[in-house]
Enzyme design. Structure first.
Site, PDB file in Angstrom:
ATOM      1  N   TRP A  65       0.840  -1.197   0.000  1.00 37.05           N
ATOM      2  CA  TRP A  65       0.000   0.000   0.000  1.00 37.05           C
ATOM      3  C   TRP A  65       0.870   1.241   0.000  1.00 37.05           C
ATOM      4  O   TRP A  65       2.077   1.188   0.236  1.00 37.05           O
ATOM      5  CB  TRP A  65      -1.014   0.009   1.135  1.00 37.05           C
ATOM      6  CG  TRP A  65      -0.489  -0.223   2.544  1.00 37.05           C
ATOM      7  CD1 TRP A  65       0.778  -0.542   2.937  1.00 37.05           C
ATOM      8  CD2 TRP A  65      -1.255  -0.163   3.735  1.00 37.05           C
ATOM      9  NE1 TRP A  65       0.859  -0.688   4.295  1.00 37.05           N
ATOM     10  CE2 TRP A  65      -0.386  -0.463   4.824  1.00 37.05           C
ATOM     11  CE3 TRP A  65      -2.591   0.101   4.022  1.00 37.05           C
ATOM     12  CZ2 TRP A  65      -0.808  -0.490   6.150  1.00 37.05           C
ATOM     13  CZ3 TRP A  65      -3.013   0.074   5.344  1.00 37.05           C
ATOM     14  CH2 TRP A  65      -2.139  -0.221   6.390  1.00 37.05           C
ATOM     15  N   ASN A  66       0.213   2.379  -0.348  1.00 38.31           N
ATOM     16  CA  ASN A  66       0.940   3.638  -0.495  1.00 38.31           C
ATOM     17  C   ASN A  66       0.232   4.759   0.253  1.00 38.31           C
ATOM     18  O   ASN A  66      -0.972   4.671   0.533  1.00 38.31           O
ATOM     19  CB  ASN A  66       0.997   4.055  -1.972  1.00 38.31           C
ATOM     20  CG  ASN A  66       1.588   3.006  -2.867  1.00 38.31           C
ATOM     21  OD1 ASN A  66       2.738   2.633  -2.714  1.00 38.31           O
ATOM     22  ND2 ASN A  66       0.801   2.513  -3.826  1.00 38.31           N
ATOM     23  N   HIS A  73      -8.681  18.670  -6.721  1.00 34.60           N
ATOM     24  CA  HIS A  73      -9.069  18.889  -8.117  1.00 34.60           C
ATOM     25  C   HIS A  73      -7.902  18.535  -9.042  1.00 34.60           C
ATOM     26  O   HIS A  73      -7.382  19.367  -9.788  1.00 34.60           O
ATOM     27  CB  HIS A  73      -9.546  20.332  -8.297  1.00 34.60           C
ATOM     28  CG  HIS A  73     -10.712  20.659  -7.428  1.00 34.60           C
ATOM     29  ND1 HIS A  73     -12.021  20.575  -7.844  1.00 34.60           N
ATOM     30  CD2 HIS A  73     -10.765  21.001  -6.113  1.00 34.60           C
ATOM     31  CE1 HIS A  73     -12.832  20.875  -6.839  1.00 34.60           C
ATOM     32  NE2 HIS A  73     -12.084  21.137  -5.781  1.00 34.60           N
ATOM     33  N   HIS A  77     -11.664  14.776 -12.187  1.00 29.78           N
ATOM     34  CA  HIS A  77     -12.140  15.144 -10.850  1.00 29.78           C
ATOM     35  C   HIS A  77     -13.532  15.750 -10.890  1.00 29.78           C
ATOM     36  O   HIS A  77     -14.050  16.130 -11.938  1.00 29.78           O
ATOM     37  CB  HIS A  77     -11.156  16.089 -10.168  1.00 29.78           C
ATOM     38  CG  HIS A  77     -11.050  17.445 -10.812  1.00 29.78           C
ATOM     39  ND1 HIS A  77     -10.127  17.727 -11.798  1.00 29.78           N
ATOM     40  CD2 HIS A  77     -11.738  18.598 -10.617  1.00 29.78           C
ATOM     41  CE1 HIS A  77     -10.250  18.988 -12.173  1.00 29.78           C
ATOM     42  NE2 HIS A  77     -11.234  19.539 -11.476  1.00 29.78           N
ATOM     43  N   ASP A  79     -16.201  18.612  -9.262  1.00 30.41           N
ATOM     44  CA  ASP A  79     -16.360  19.904  -8.599  1.00 30.41           C
ATOM     45  C   ASP A  79     -17.694  19.926  -7.863  1.00 30.41           C
ATOM     46  O   ASP A  79     -18.757  19.842  -8.491  1.00 30.41           O
ATOM     47  CB  ASP A  79     -16.357  21.050  -9.611  1.00 30.41           C
ATOM     48  CG  ASP A  79     -15.014  21.250 -10.295  1.00 30.41           C
ATOM     49  OD1 ASP A  79     -14.003  20.742  -9.776  1.00 30.41           O
ATOM     50  OD2 ASP A  79     -14.995  21.911 -11.354  1.00 30.41           O
ATOM     51  N   HIS A  83     -16.933  24.236  -4.050  1.00 30.65           N
ATOM     52  CA  HIS A  83     -15.652  24.554  -4.689  1.00 30.65           C
ATOM     53  C   HIS A  83     -15.562  26.032  -5.037  1.00 30.65           C
ATOM     54  O   HIS A  83     -14.466  26.603  -5.050  1.00 30.65           O
ATOM     55  CB  HIS A  83     -15.482  23.698  -5.944  1.00 30.65           C
ATOM     56  CG  HIS A  83     -14.249  23.977  -6.733  1.00 30.65           C
ATOM     57  ND1 HIS A  83     -13.011  24.143  -6.152  1.00 30.65           N
ATOM     58  CD2 HIS A  83     -14.051  24.138  -8.080  1.00 30.65           C
ATOM     59  CE1 HIS A  83     -12.099  24.368  -7.099  1.00 30.65           C
ATOM     60  NE2 HIS A  83     -12.706  24.390  -8.264  1.00 30.65           N
ATOM     61  N   HIS A 212     -17.824  27.558 -13.444  1.00 28.53           N
ATOM     62  CA  HIS A 212     -17.720  27.406 -11.995  1.00 28.53           C
ATOM     63  C   HIS A 212     -18.714  28.330 -11.294  1.00 28.53           C
ATOM     64  O   HIS A 212     -19.496  27.899 -10.445  1.00 28.53           O
ATOM     65  CB  HIS A 212     -16.299  27.739 -11.524  1.00 28.53           C
ATOM     66  CG  HIS A 212     -15.281  26.705 -11.865  1.00 28.53           C
ATOM     67  ND1 HIS A 212     -14.661  26.636 -13.095  1.00 28.53           N
ATOM     68  CD2 HIS A 212     -14.756  25.700 -11.121  1.00 28.53           C
ATOM     69  CE1 HIS A 212     -13.795  25.638 -13.100  1.00 28.53           C
ATOM     70  NE2 HIS A 212     -13.829  25.043 -11.922  1.00 28.53           N
TER      71      HIS A 212
END
Length: 262
Positions: A65-66, A73, A77, A79, A83, A212
């Site tokens: 795992w990491n 974003h 992705h 929004d 946002h 946006h």
């Protein structure tokens, strides 16, 4: 007794027999994934990075795992309304409060790839949408409006962000078109192949960054850095766009899937 036939069982049958195809609209996410550039006076979003916790070694002999580090974003992705400042006071405006029913909806795909190949600052207008509706029927409320530009085929950060002396250049939406989609067509949100939902030069629009400003301000969503929109029909696909359930989150990378007739 055999199980009763339901809409869901029919869906599984159609998936298994290949009559419904699952299309991945998501870009791979790694350290080379382009992140939007902001003017130097603003805080930047970091590039994606990961660090191994353990990988079948002394730190963890049987597991891998990491840790990951990235802005919300980054890459393909989502929004959320929170946002943008216009959506900051709305109800159900963060990732943990959005009604999950709103994460699934029919897709209306408008193909402007030929126009964008000729003019990289192409803007979709109300008239373009109405012409598309004349051919494919009126956009139904609760639909995703996906703008196919083939921008996702650009290779490398410089070509993808396409920043010149006067800023980035990429296609997007005319402000009047965003108002039309939000208030007269009641879409769930818009999805694009570019790094963000606004055109590259949208900072100079009225209002600035309308995809946006208006979409998030009216409680709607954005999907950015999509790909494979060329595999979807203009109408008939269903999009599932489910971000991480981050408490008070403004957005997150996600795996966007489309179900479409094969």
């Amino acid at each position: 007794m055999p199980a009763p036939v339901t809409v869901l069982s029919l869906l599984v049958e159609e998936l298994n027999n290949g009559r419904i195809k699952v299309v991945d609209l998501t870009q791979p996410l790694d350290s080379d994934t382009p992140v939007i550039d902001l003017p130097p006076q603003f805080a930047p979003s970091p590039p994606f990075s990961k660090e191994v916790i353990s990988r079948y070694d002394d730190k963890g002999p049987a597991w891998y795992w990491n840790t990951i580090h990235l802005g919300e974003h980054t890459g393909t992705h989502f929004d959320a309304p929170a946002h943008w400042v216009t959506g900051k006071d709305l109800a159900n405006n963060t990732l943990d409060t959005i009604l999950v029913r709103k994460l699934i909806g029919p897709a209306c795909v408008i193909d402007v790839s030929k126009e964008v190949a000729r003019y990289e600052d192409f803007l979709l207008t109300r008239e373009h949408v109405q012409a598309w509706e004349g051919e494919h029927s009126k956009i139904s409320a609760g639909s995703w409006l996906l703008l196919r530009t083939d921008w996702s085929r650009r290779q490398g950060r410089e070509d993808y962000l396409n920043i010149n002396e006067d800023g980035p250049h990429s296609p997007g939406f005319h402000p009047d078109c965003v108002k039309f989609l939000a208030h007269e067509r009641d879409v769930l949100g818009v999805g694009v192949e570019t790094v963000g939902t606004d055109a590259g030069q949208a900072g100079g629009f009225d209002p600035p960054f309308p995809a946006h400003n208006i979409m998030q301000g009216s409680g709607r969503f954005g999907l950015a850095s999509l790909c494979n929109l060329d595999q979807l029909p203009p109408v008939g696909a269903i999009v599932i766009a489910s971000p991480l359930k981050i408490v008070d989150g403004s957005g997150s990378p996600l795996r966007v899937l489309a179900l479409t007739p094969a």
